[in-house]
Scaffold this active site. Structure first.
Site, short mmCIF file in Angstrom:
data_model
loop_
_atom_site.label_atom_id
_atom_site.label_comp_id
_atom_site.label_asym_id
_atom_site.label_seq_id
_atom_site.Cartn_x
_atom_site.Cartn_y
_atom_site.Cartn_z
N CYS A 98 -1.86 9.46 2.08
CA CYS A 98 -1.66 9.02 0.70
C CYS A 98 -2.89 9.25 -0.16
O CYS A 98 -2.81 9.20 -1.40
CB CYS A 98 -1.25 7.55 0.65
SG CYS A 98 -2.34 6.44 1.54
N GLU A 133 0.89 -1.17 0.00
CA GLU A 133 0.00 0.00 0.00
C GLU A 133 0.91 1.21 0.00
O GLU A 133 1.51 1.57 1.02
CB GLU A 133 -0.92 -0.02 1.23
CG GLU A 133 -2.18 0.83 1.06
CD GLU A 133 -1.95 2.30 1.29
OE1 GLU A 133 -1.86 3.04 0.27
OE2 GLU A 133 -1.87 2.72 2.44
#
Length: 481
Positions: free
Chosen positions: A283, A249
């Site tokens: 993010c 991720e």
């Protein structure tokens, strides 16, 4: 509790002795040293994996109901300990207590409770006779020992995202938190040891070298990291040497596509919240605003107004909590300031763009317009309270601008045209797309991206499935077959 003045590993249900090497822990609000953390080497890594490997031999045989009970108890204990966890995380991240107590810790508890239930709902193909005289069944099993690495932007939450699905599926873990924010992860492991067998959840502390040792170790069957794309590529290369599974991720640079029929004021509220939450260190932060030419100027003005209204730490009386906290470290602040210093002449900084105060690592909320698609500020992940605004004319141009970047984690579409929403969301190359909002997550839905944002899913039953392996068992039931 840890009895050492230096934060140490939590392995095999107890705190270890301090390692030979240490790092200082700094308060990003002031830059002051507030403690020290161990740097683990090969000896400590070997010990942690040996303990996790031994624990897996029995933990893999526990029932889903037993794992559910343990995770539910852990969730309750975390909820009861919220104040202590908030204090520890705020000290190392500079976050507000409000953010921790109202947003993050309740969501951590929610995620633990979700995976507690999901442990009992693993699905698979039906058993049956697919070949004459033979009966087949599918076993969904835990993978084994998992190596996990978490970032510094959401230390506690990312530890929960890693540990909860791994444990729910019957795995054991060795987790390394970021070296600047390790404390709440160690606290979580200590709390988990009250309800889980010894050695199921282990935490080793250290720097990038420690992380490399973790990934290269022969014991783990899966390596999971949440971090930068650079770190993810390095992990993938190292894991390939042992053909380990990877769960990556990674970075993001999320566009927000705003069409001419969007409500400008409501959209500005939503985008500003998604761009500046956690000082933009997310993010999925809405860092690239793509605005239709008909509302570009109005939206830009609204976003500049939202940014100027936000408070930062250096300008508040002692004890007050700012809207925007500090960046994680001096290194991170310098990286972003250098990026801003390299802005091309055609870009215009409408507000911010500078350091706030002389103590701590604060950056003023920043809005930039006039950028072009190939500009560094458009193509790179910023990870700070900075957003850019670009103009587009047609729907296809907006989609092309959004997709024209290396990341594929998240995006949002702002419009009231249902047909347009269906067209754009089906064409945008991102793992998560929001419509007329940006950023909400729920444990029931998956989170994860495409392209250089990595692969694999966190949260949801998809995230749980990533911590399992599939085995086909076939039995001959007809001797004449």
């Amino acid at each position: 509790m840890n009895q050492h003045p230096i934060l140490t590993n939590f392995v095999g249900g107890r705190y270890s002795a301090p390692a030979d090497d240490t790092l200082p822990l700094l308060d990003p609000r002031s830059g002051a040293t507030i403690g020290h953390t161990s740097i683990s080497g090969s000896r400590e890594i070997n010990q942690a994996f040996s303990i996790a490997e031994e624990a897996f031999r029995t933990f893999r045989r526990t029932t889903p109901a037993e794992r559910q009970t343990a995770l539910l108890r852990l969730a309750d204990a975390l909820e009861s300990s919220a104040e202590a966890f908030a204090e520890a995380e705020c000290r190392e991240t500079g976050k507000s207590r409000r953010q921790m107590l109202q947003d993050e810790i309740p969501e951590c508890v929610n995620q633990l409770r979700f995976f507690a239930g999901a442990a009992r709902l693993l699905e698979g193909s039906s058993a049956g006779e697919y070949l004459s005289g033979h009966s087949s069944l599918i076993r969904r099993e835990p993978i084994g020992v998992c190596a996990q690495i978490t970032p510094w932007n959401y230390p506690l939450m990312m530890a929960v995202w890693k540990i909860a699905p791994a444990v729910a599926a019957g795995n054991t873990t060795v987790l390394k938190p970021a070296e600047t924010t390790p404390t709440t992860t160690v606290m979580l492991a200590e709390l988990a040891s009250r309800f889980l067998p010894t050695g199921v959840v282990n935490v080793v502390l250290g720097d990038r070298h420690t992380g490399r040792l973790l990934v290269a170790h022969p014991v783990p069957e899966l390596v999971s990291i949440t971090g930068s794309t650079r770190a993810g590529i390095e992990v993938a290369r190292s894991a390939a040497n042992g053909l380990k599974q990877t769960h990556l991720e990674l970075g993001g640079n999320a566009p927000a596509l705003v069409f001419g029929d969007a409500d400008v004021e409501a959209t500005a509220d939503g985008i500003a919240a998604a761009a500046f939450y956690n000082a933009g260190q997310d993010c999925t932060a809405a860092t690239r605003v793509l605005a239709h030419e008909s509302i570009h100027d109005a939206l830009l003005d609204a976003l500049v107004g939202r940014a100027k209204a936000l408070t930062t730490g250096p300008h508040l009386p002692a004890g007050d909590e700012p809207d925007i906290g500090p960046l994680n470290s001096a290194e991170q602040l310098d990286r972003v300031l250098e990026l801003l210093e390299r802005l091309p002449r055609h870009a215009t900084v409408h507000t911010g763009g500078t350091r706030e105060g002389q103590r701590g690592y604060y950056l003023a909320p920043t809005v930039i317009s006039g950028v072009r698609q190939r500009d560094e500020i458009v193509q790179k992940e910023i990870f700070a309270p900075v957003l850019t605004v670009q103009r587009f004319t047609t729907e296809q141009e907006a989609i092309d601008l959004a997709n024209d970047q290396p990341y594929g984690l998240a995006a949002s579409v702002w419009s009231t045209d249902h047909a347009r929403i269906l067209r754009t969301t089906s064409t945008l190359d991102f793992g998560a797309i929001w419509v007329n909002t940006h950023g909400p997550l729920t444990p029931e839905m998956p989170h994860g991206g495409f392209k250089q944002s990595g692969h694999g899913k966190d949260l949801s039953t998809y995230g749980l499935a990533d911590y399992t392996r599939i085995k086909h068992v076939m039995s001959a039931v007809d001797a004449s077959a």
